[in-house]
Design a protein around this motif. Structure first.
Motif, mmCIF file in Angstrom:
data_model
loop_
_atom_site.group_PDB
_atom_site.id
_atom_site.type_symbol
_atom_site.label_atom_id
_atom_site.label_comp_id
_atom_site.label_asym_id
_atom_site.label_seq_id
_atom_site.Cartn_x
_atom_site.Cartn_y
_atom_site.Cartn_z
ATOM 1 N N TRP A 64 0.826 -1.282 0.157
ATOM 2 C CA TRP A 64 -0.020 0.060 0.078
ATOM 3 C C TRP A 64 1.030 1.349 -0.059
ATOM 4 C CZ3 TRP A 64 -5.346 -0.144 -0.424
ATOM 5 C CH2 TRP A 64 -5.952 1.196 -0.112
ATOM 6 N N GLU A 65 0.770 2.150 -0.927
ATOM 7 C CA GLU A 65 1.552 3.277 -1.209
ATOM 8 C C GLU A 65 2.903 3.074 -1.435
ATOM 9 O OE1 GLU A 65 0.686 4.872 2.911
ATOM 10 O OE2 GLU A 65 -1.022 5.886 2.330
ATOM 11 N N GLY A 66 3.106 1.979 -2.411
ATOM 12 C CA GLY A 66 4.526 1.777 -2.723
ATOM 13 C C GLY A 66 4.818 2.336 -4.065
ATOM 14 N N TYR A 67 5.982 1.767 -4.750
ATOM 15 C CA TYR A 67 6.778 2.355 -5.661
ATOM 16 C C TYR A 67 5.610 2.282 -6.979
ATOM 17 C CZ TYR A 67 10.392 3.517 -8.929
ATOM 18 O OH TYR A 67 11.151 3.860 -10.022
ATOM 19 N N PHE A 68 4.659 1.538 -7.019
ATOM 20 C CA PHE A 68 3.922 1.428 -8.211
ATOM 21 C C PHE A 68 2.894 2.485 -8.201
ATOM 22 C CE2 PHE A 68 -0.644 0.373 -9.591
ATOM 23 C CZ PHE A 68 -0.287 0.018 -10.979
ATOM 24 N N ASP A 69 2.388 2.766 -6.919
ATOM 25 C CA ASP A 69 1.330 3.906 -6.509
ATOM 26 C C ASP A 69 2.081 5.293 -6.940
ATOM 27 O OD1 ASP A 69 -0.894 2.380 -5.908
ATOM 28 O OD2 ASP A 69 -0.562 3.083 -3.775
ATOM 29 N N ILE A 70 3.299 5.336 -6.640
ATOM 30 C CA ILE A 70 3.979 6.811 -6.936
ATOM 31 C C ILE A 70 4.159 6.946 -8.204
ATOM 32 C CG2 ILE A 70 6.491 7.732 -6.686
ATOM 33 C CD1 ILE A 70 6.692 6.582 -3.965
ATOM 34 N N ASN A 71 4.507 6.004 -9.048
ATOM 35 C CA ASN A 71 4.669 6.197 -10.559
ATOM 36 C C ASN A 71 3.230 6.137 -11.459
ATOM 37 O OD1 ASN A 71 7.545 5.698 -11.492
ATOM 38 N ND2 ASN A 71 7.317 4.316 -9.956
ATOM 39 N N GLU A 72 2.369 5.537 -11.003
ATOM 40 C CA GLU A 72 0.850 5.416 -11.651
ATOM 41 C C GLU A 72 0.001 6.621 -11.173
ATOM 42 O OE1 GLU A 72 1.321 3.932 -14.304
ATOM 43 O OE2 GLU A 72 2.713 2.321 -13.610
ATOM 44 N N GLY A 87 -11.850 9.534 5.864
ATOM 45 C CA GLY A 87 -10.550 10.534 6.033
ATOM 46 C C GLY A 87 -9.402 9.852 5.266
ATOM 47 N N TRP A 88 -9.612 9.204 3.962
ATOM 48 C CA TRP A 88 -8.214 8.767 3.346
ATOM 49 C C TRP A 88 -8.447 9.140 1.904
ATOM 50 C CZ3 TRP A 88 -8.399 5.520 -0.705
ATOM 51 C CH2 TRP A 88 -9.644 4.679 -0.834
ATOM 52 N N GLY A 89 -7.507 9.268 1.232
ATOM 53 C CA GLY A 89 -7.107 9.576 -0.091
ATOM 54 C C GLY A 89 -6.707 10.792 -0.776
ATOM 55 N N ALA A 90 -6.484 11.761 0.417
ATOM 56 C CA ALA A 90 -5.886 13.178 -0.178
ATOM 57 C C ALA A 90 -4.561 13.126 -0.672
ATOM 58 C CB ALA A 90 -5.937 14.026 1.064
ATOM 59 N N GLN A 91 -3.655 12.200 -0.193
ATOM 60 C CA GLN A 91 -2.267 12.050 -0.624
ATOM 61 C C GLN A 91 -2.272 11.713 -2.299
ATOM 62 O OE1 GLN A 91 -3.577 10.023 1.438
ATOM 63 N NE2 GLN A 91 -2.875 7.795 1.328
ATOM 64 N N TYR A 92 -3.476 10.970 -2.581
ATOM 65 C CA TYR A 92 -3.501 10.607 -4.032
ATOM 66 C C TYR A 92 -3.639 11.988 -4.991
ATOM 67 C CZ TYR A 92 -3.715 5.719 -2.322
ATOM 68 O OH TYR A 92 -3.456 4.596 -1.798
ATOM 69 N N ILE A 93 -4.338 12.872 -4.657
ATOM 70 C CA ILE A 93 -4.754 14.155 -5.501
ATOM 71 C C ILE A 93 -3.194 14.701 -5.296
ATOM 72 C CG2 ILE A 93 -5.832 16.324 -5.157
ATOM 73 C CD1 ILE A 93 -8.210 15.061 -3.945
ATOM 74 N N ASN A 94 -2.506 14.872 -4.159
ATOM 75 C CA ASN A 94 -1.165 15.352 -4.304
ATOM 76 C C ASN A 94 -0.177 14.658 -5.278
ATOM 77 O OD1 ASN A 94 -2.132 15.985 -1.355
ATOM 78 N ND2 ASN A 94 -0.752 17.599 -1.889
ATOM 79 N N LEU A 95 -0.388 13.554 -5.200
ATOM 80 C CA LEU A 95 0.261 12.645 -6.320
ATOM 81 C C LEU A 95 0.193 13.111 -7.692
ATOM 82 C CD1 LEU A 95 0.988 9.124 -4.725
ATOM 83 C CD2 LEU A 95 2.731 10.949 -5.167
ATOM 84 N N HIS A 96 -1.143 13.056 -8.119
ATOM 85 C CA HIS A 96 -1.608 13.319 -9.452
ATOM 86 C C HIS A 96 -1.335 14.699 -9.735
ATOM 87 C CE1 HIS A 96 -4.237 12.232 -12.873
ATOM 88 N NE2 HIS A 96 -4.683 13.228 -12.580
ATOM 89 N N GLN A 97 -1.413 15.556 -8.847
ATOM 90 C CA GLN A 97 -0.981 17.087 -9.148
ATOM 91 C C GLN A 97 0.423 17.113 -9.194
ATOM 92 O OE1 GLN A 97 -3.209 19.341 -6.281
ATOM 93 N NE2 GLN A 97 -5.178 19.134 -7.459
#
Length: 237
Positions: A64-72, A87-97
């Motif tokens: 969970w929240e590994g290298y695959f996530d960071i890249n994709e 209360g989860w998911g905000a960090q994915y928006i930061n990654l996408h942006q």
């Protein structure tokens, strides 16, 4: 009756005195752990030791929240929407942006798992039975280079540690290495271990062909990684 009681007391005291040395001797022979003292260098032992490196690799890439996530998540392939409930998911928006913050869990995960694998590899590379096994020694060096590849791809400025942590002085703190120095280490390490790498195709295992692919990625990314740093990428290929 008193005589019988005294007899039992005497026998019990004698047994207790005889067992006293055994009660204070806490030495034990551990059969479930491998250490430099009990290794004989058999193929089974080598494979057991290598297994721990691949466990870290699996966590690093697929957890969970590994290298695959960071890249994709930071590309246009996938995006996880923010969940107002739970209360989860905000960090994915930061990654996408492409706007990660210092405390984003993804960065901690990769740093932790990669250096975990690196220090385990360093320990094995200082183990006599591994040093004497040319293929295993090269395979471990290649796995360590793969961990450094991921770290270098994510951060550039990273500590370069090639000694096992138990051999470091108390209070030791790692220092960041210059990006061009880490790239030189990566290129040299992969090129040196390729000739001794195993060629057998085993699912999920690092072999000569995987090491060649790693070398290609290291060289192909040279300019992209080092552009803007001290070394002039255009004159050092």
């Amino acid at each position: 009756m008193k005589t019988l009681t005294k007899l039992f007391a005497t026998v019990f005291a004698a047994i207790a005195l005889a067992a006293a040395p055994a009660c204070t001797n806490l030495d034990e022979h551990i059969y479930s752990s491998l250490s430099p003292d009990n290794l004989s260098g058999t193929e089974d032992e080598v494979q057991d030791m290598l297994g721990n490196l691949y466990v870290q690799l699996r966590f690093m890439y697929w957890s969970w929240e590994g290298y695959f996530d960071i890249n994709e998540e930071s590309s246009d392939l996938i995006m996880t929407p923010y969940r107002t409930y739970g209360g989860w998911g905000a960090q994915y928006i930061n990654l996408h942006q492409n706007n990660p913050y210092a405390g984003i869990p993804h960065l901690w995960q990769e740093w932790n798992y990669c250096y975990n694998g690196i220090m385990k590899a360093n320990q094995l590379l200082e183990t006599e039975s591994i040093i004497e096994n040319k293929e295993a020694f090269a395979e471990i060096r290649a796995i360590r280079a793969l961990y450094y590849f991921v770290l270098f791809d994510l951060w550039r400025n990273i500590p370069l540690e090639t000694a096992y942590e138990a051999t470091l002085e108390p209070g030791y703190l790692p220092e960041q290495s210059a990006p061009e120095h880490v790239w030189d280490f990566l290129a040299k390490e992969v090129e040196e271990c390729i000739p001794d790498m195993p060629t057998a195709k085993k699912y999920g295992r690092m072999n000569k062909y995987a090491a060649c692919m790693l070398a290609a990625k290291v060289f192909l990314n040279h300019d992209a990684w080092l552009r803007g740093f001290e070394k002039n990428a255009s004159t050092n290929l």
